[in-house]
Design an enzyme around this catalytic site. Structure first.
Site, PDB file in Angstrom:
ATOM      1  N   ASP A  35      26.257   5.088   1.104  1.00 19.58           N
ATOM      2  CA  ASP A  35      26.138   6.513   0.780  1.00 19.58           C
ATOM      3  C   ASP A  35      26.981   7.275   1.805  1.00 19.58           C
ATOM      4  O   ASP A  35      27.202   6.787   2.910  1.00 19.58           O
ATOM      5  CB  ASP A  35      24.671   6.957   0.849  1.00 19.58           C
ATOM      6  N   THR A 127      26.684   8.065 -15.529  1.00 24.49           N
ATOM      7  CA  THR A 127      26.984   8.360 -16.940  1.00 24.49           C
ATOM      8  C   THR A 127      28.344   9.039 -16.998  1.00 24.49           C
ATOM      9  O   THR A 127      28.514  10.140 -16.490  1.00 24.49           O
ATOM     10  CB  THR A 127      25.901   9.270 -17.534  1.00 24.49           C
ATOM     11  N   GLY A 251       6.595  20.563 -25.198  1.00 23.55           N
ATOM     12  CA  GLY A 251       6.498  20.972 -23.798  1.00 23.55           C
ATOM     13  C   GLY A 251       7.230  22.283 -23.585  1.00 23.55           C
ATOM     14  O   GLY A 251       7.575  22.976 -24.557  1.00 23.55           O
ATOM     15  N   CYS A 258      19.218  14.443 -16.375  1.00 23.51           N
ATOM     16  CA  CYS A 258      19.992  13.677 -17.366  1.00 23.51           C
ATOM     17  C   CYS A 258      20.176  14.376 -18.701  1.00 23.51           C
ATOM     18  O   CYS A 258      21.302  14.598 -19.136  1.00 23.51           O
ATOM     19  CB  CYS A 258      19.331  12.320 -17.579  1.00 23.51           C
ATOM     20  N   ARG A 326      15.497  19.376 -10.454  1.00 26.49           N
ATOM     21  CA  ARG A 326      16.791  19.621 -11.092  1.00 26.49           C
ATOM     22  C   ARG A 326      16.616  19.950 -12.568  1.00 26.49           C
ATOM     23  O   ARG A 326      15.983  19.209 -13.301  1.00 26.49           O
ATOM     24  CB  ARG A 326      17.707  18.394 -10.938  1.00 26.49           C
TER      25      ARG A 326
END
Ligand code: UGA
Length: 426
Positions: A35, A127, A251, A258, A326
């Site tokens: 990282d 992705t 919801g 994502c 997020r």
């Protein structure tokens, strides 16, 4: 014969990279995780995992103790002449035009591109837009294999160790197979595809889930208008095996790191390819309307306006079991309420610290104190068993907007509270 122990480098230690690294080490491979954040690497090297992901802490520590999991600063330090597969697990956030921002992927490839030993393969877990593996081929001296992940936050370790499928794709099928073989011990069906198809599987799957949720959220709103009950409706739908029972829970809108990003990215891919993907665009728009609908329900609970109203929020994370904010619908809704002049006090069992515009408290009862309305935004199971009589005593109003259909309406009624859930007969 599949060789069990392989030398692997993983670049990026977010929930995908760290889960991949720790799980591959648990399968017996030798894994070096890199990282750019030296502080994070230092903490991970000492066994401190900051991501809330069940089982991950234990696997990281097991790998460190066994000596087959290491953490280093910088991608170049993860590569050695023995590296057999280098996984790219760096972020691909949404760029200004909705497309995936590939700068992190490109920068890692630029760093390590000519260091990789022959026989090595680069596997993309991030992705990436369809066509990326083939488009980036010139940046490295080894094959690129698209190997999308299907990990859900909050159950990533379990998803990794019990996959529905392994998907690998490359112009070099033999390299794709080599990457697929890393998972041999998991005995999942393995699809060896071309790179574009493998990349497409990931987007097609995530966007399908988003469309499914937008559909069910719209059905829930319709249930409210026609007097049907969405819990009963989705039960009836879910018994059809072609529809399935999962991902049918209405919801406050879908969020997380994502689905919002991937729906926008696929829409962008479609635009570039000259296809008007109206269905997907409308799923994204429905998701915005879902949040607006929740805000409207909160306004109604506050007699038409939230200006000056004290509102207690229960849950901020985009879903239970994570501390991830997020693209959380809860944050979008909280910010909109603040902008309209509401006074927000919020509690989430996994979130501490400070958040702009609202008071964050450690105790759910503190969050509801003096509130005109209480809003459940994340499906944390502990909210179900709150002492609702105590909540009723602490509140100034009596409406609980339950956007997750989590609570027992009878419990609330007994406490003298009014329970409002989307699409439920309350
Ligand atoms: C999603 C996919 O489910 C994973 O398969 C995929 O690997 C992952 O994205 C990724 O691309 O890495 P995740 O974002 O962790 O996983 O979360 P989900 O469990 O899919 O939930 C997404 C959103 O849908 C959340 O906001 C959740 O609250 C909402 N949701 C989910 C509902 O509102 N109702 C449901 O019935 C299910």
């Amino acid at each position: 014969m599949v060789r069990l122990q392989r030398k692997i480098a993983v670049v990026g230690t977010g929930y995908v990279g760290l889960t991949t690294g720790a799980c591959l080490a648990a399968l017996g491979h030798h894994v070096v995780c890199a990282d750019i954040d030296a502080n994070k690497v230092d903490r991970l090297g000492r066994g401190h995992v900051d991501i809330l992901e069940p089982g991950l802490d234990e696997l990281v520590n097991r790998g460190l103790t066994a000596g087959n999991l290491e953490f280093v600063v910088g991608a170049t330090n993860a590569v050695s002449p023995e590296t057999e597969v280098l996984f790219l697990c760096v972020p691909t956030p949404m760029g200004a035009d909705g497309s995936a921002d590939l700068r992190a992927v490109e920068s890692v490839l630029a760093e390590v591109g000519d260091m990789l030993p022959s026989g090595c393969a680069v596997a993309t877990k991030s992705t990436v837009p369809v066509g990326t593996a083939d488009r980036l081929r010139h940046m490295v001296n080894v094959p690129i294999v698209a190997n999308p992940e299907f990990l859900r936050e909050g159950s990533a370790v379990d998803d990794f160790l019990h996959p529905d499928r392994i998907v690998v794709g490359s112009a070099d099928r033999e390299a794709a197979q080599r990457v697929g073989d890393l998972y041999a011990a998991l005995q999942a069906p393995t699809l060896v595809l071309d790179a574009a198809s493998a990349e497409m599987v990931k987007y097609a799957a995530n966007c399908f889930l988003a469309v499914k949720l937008s559909y069910v959220n719209a059905i829930a709103q319709l249930c409210d208008r026609v007097g049907a009950d969405v819990r009963e409706v989705t039960e009836g739908m879910g018994l059809d095996p072609r529809i399935g029972r999962s991902f049918l829970k209405p919801g406050p809108g879908w969020g997380g790191s994502c689905l919002p990003k991937d729906t926008n990215a696929l829409l962008h891919v479609a635009e570039q390819a000259g296809l008007d993907f109206a269905l997907l665009r409308s799923a994204i728009e429905q998701n915005v309307r879902q949040q607006e609908d929740v805000i409207d329900r909160i306004r109604q609970a506050c007699d038409g306006t939230v200006r000056g109203a004290r509102i207690g929020l229960l849950g901020l994370a985009f879903k239970a079991g994570t501390n991830d904010l997020r693209d959380s619908p809860a944050i979008g809704i909280a910010n909109a309420l603040v902008a309209e002049g509401a006074e927000i006090t919020a509690h989430d069992p996994a979130i501490t610290g400070e958040l702009p515009g609202m008071r964050l408290v450690d105790d759910p009862y503190e969050a509801v104190k003096g509130a005109i309305a209480v809003v459940v935004l994340t499906e944390w199971p502990e909210f179900r068993t709150l002492d609702w009589t105590k909540v009723a005593e602490l509140m100034d109003g009596f409406t609980v907007v339950d956007t997750r259909d989590l609570l027992d309406g009878d419990d609330l009624a007994r406490a003298g509270l009014r329970w409002k859930a989307i699409g439920r007969r309350c």
